[in-house]
Design an enzyme around this catalytic site. Structure first.
Site, short mmCIF file in Angstrom:
data_model
loop_
_atom_site.label_atom_id
_atom_site.label_comp_id
_atom_site.label_asym_id
_atom_site.label_seq_id
_atom_site.Cartn_x
_atom_site.Cartn_y
_atom_site.Cartn_z
N SER A 55 0.82 -1.21 0.00
CA SER A 55 0.00 0.00 0.00
C SER A 55 0.86 1.26 0.00
O SER A 55 1.72 1.40 -0.87
CB SER A 55 -0.96 -0.07 1.18
N LYS A 76 4.15 2.05 -2.45
CA LYS A 76 4.58 3.26 -3.17
C LYS A 76 6.04 3.53 -2.77
O LYS A 76 6.88 3.90 -3.58
CB LYS A 76 3.71 4.47 -2.79
N TRP A 131 -9.96 0.38 -5.28
CA TRP A 131 -9.43 1.70 -4.91
C TRP A 131 -8.01 1.89 -5.48
O TRP A 131 -7.62 2.98 -5.85
CB TRP A 131 -9.43 1.79 -3.38
N HIS A 135 -7.44 -5.83 -0.05
CA HIS A 135 -6.22 -5.05 0.14
C HIS A 135 -5.45 -5.59 1.34
O HIS A 135 -5.83 -5.34 2.49
CB HIS A 135 -6.68 -3.60 0.39
C1 GTR Z 1 -5.42 4.52 1.79
C2 GTR Z 1 -4.87 5.32 0.64
C3 GTR Z 1 -4.13 4.44 -0.29
C4 GTR Z 1 -3.21 3.44 0.38
C5 GTR Z 1 -3.75 2.94 1.71
C6 GTR Z 1 -2.74 2.28 2.65
O1 GTR Z 1 -6.14 5.31 2.67
O2 GTR Z 1 -5.95 5.93 -0.01
O3 GTR Z 1 -3.38 5.25 -1.22
O4 GTR Z 1 -1.95 3.96 0.57
O5 GTR Z 1 -4.32 3.97 2.45
O6 GTR Z 1 -1.58 2.66 2.72
O7 GTR Z 1 -3.18 1.39 3.38
#
Ligand code: GTR
Length: 338
Positions: free
Chosen positions: A176, A180, A267, A317
């Site tokens: 997540s 990045k 998402w 996720h």
């Molecule tokens: C969310 C965000 C994502 C992702 C995620 C995470 O809120 O929108 O870009 O980075 O968090 O890191 O779990």
């Protein structure tokens, strides 16, 4: 910067692993500046330097295993530091499986490098680099994701001093926002021999121009500290970007890079994540490599492993056993282990 090995236990995890804990002191002697606390598990029977997976964690080193020997990292809860429970993210780390396959696994808490809230860049590593009179990064300077990636490079600096780590075979991974981060770490620092992005989405592997799921406006509003100030210029204006995320993936070339998506993680735009791998192929070809050997999105739970690896797994996720199986297989293949 200095390194302090704070503990070594050769009989950790019931004799299956060596646990090593190392503190990286930044900005002067111990206690003067920020410190990155690194937890490392190595296979107990390792006879030579071992290839290693490294990634940051979200809530403290004790999250990755119930092992009582892990020194708890105090994590940021809002603007306070507290301790999160042992083993709460063990499913995401699979320590026994990884060491059982002959790899070391290392982690540190991302908040040791920079807290994940908009604190005006006061509490992390940014102030170490301010010019006289500077109080926050300029619009073309780094935000938090870049700082976390920088921290991963400092962990790599430590690896280069540790005879038990095969620092030429280090895979950097992250989930997540930390996916990045692993991509940016891999782009900036070619010492990372393999790069893994798990469900990294917007600002990670997903193409910005698709603006599907999370968009630049949404991410830059919810997390104003993640990227440089200039990135906000492209809110609702993705098509003006002079780059897109396939170019980030291409910066790994010719090194192997793995992009993972999850079917229920819309998402993060799974199709956009796949396409950025696919459109990095041109650069891999310049190096005589295939890149991603697919021309359309593979079916769910059907991984494709070239120099670029990709899968979309069923589910949400997260980082799962399925994801780890692919990363181990991909690392075995590219590190010449099988
Ligand atoms: C969310 C965000 C994502 C992702 C995620 C995470 O809120 O929108 O870009 O980075 O968090 O890191 O779990």
């Amino acid at each position: 910067m200095s390194f302090e090995v704070t503990s070594v236990d050769k009989k950790a995890l019931g004799g299956k692993a060596i646990r090593k804990q190392v503190t990286i002191h930044l900005g002067g002697p111990k206690g003067k500046g920020p410190a990155i606390n690194v937890l490392i598990y190595l296979p107990a029977n390792a006879k030579e330097p071992v290839p290693t997976f490294v990634g940051l964690n979200f809530g403290g080193n004790q999250l990755v295993h119930t092992d009582p020997g892990i020194t708890p990292t105090k994590n940021w809860v809002g603007s306070k530091r507290k301790k999160s429970p042992r083993g709460a993210a063990a499913g995401r780390w699979q320590v026994e499986k990884v060491v059982g396959r002959g790899y070391a696994i290392a982690t540190a808490y991302y908040g040791d490098i920079d807290p994940d809230f908009d604190d005006g860049f006061k509490n992390g590593v940014h102030p170490l680099f301010y010019k006289k009179g500077q109080t926050k990064p300029a619009d073309d300077e780094w935000g938090s994701i870049s700082a976390w990636a920088w921290g991963l490079s400092r962990i790599m600096d430590y690896f280069e001093t540790d005879a038990m780590i095969d620092h030429k075979h280090v895979a950097v991974l992250g989930h997540s926002r930390l996916g990045k981060t692993s991509l940016w770490a891999g782009a900036q620092d070619e010492r990372f021999a393999l790069v893994i992005s798990n469900d990294s989405g917007c600002g990670g592997a997903a193409l910005n121009r698709r603006a599907f799921g999370e968009t630049l406006k949404v991410i830059n509003t919810a997390f104003p500290h993640w990227f440089c100030g200039n990135f906000k210029k492209y809110n609702n204006n993705e098509s003006a970007l002079p780059f897109d995320q396939h170019m980030l993936i291409a910066l790994m070339a010719p090194r192997p890079v793995y992009i993972a998506s999850a079917a229920e993680d819309r998402w993060a735009d799974p199709h956009g994540e796949f396409l950025s791998g696919l459109h990095a192929n041109g650069v891999y070809r310049l190096f005589g490599k295939t890149g991603l050997p697919a021309d359309k999105m593979p079916a769910v739970d059907r991984p494709v492993h070239g120099t670029i690896g990709y899968h979309i797994r069923s589910g949400k996720h997260n980082v799962t056993d399925f994801d780890w199986e692919q990363y181990l297989k991909f690392a075995d293949k590219h590190f010449g282990r099988k």
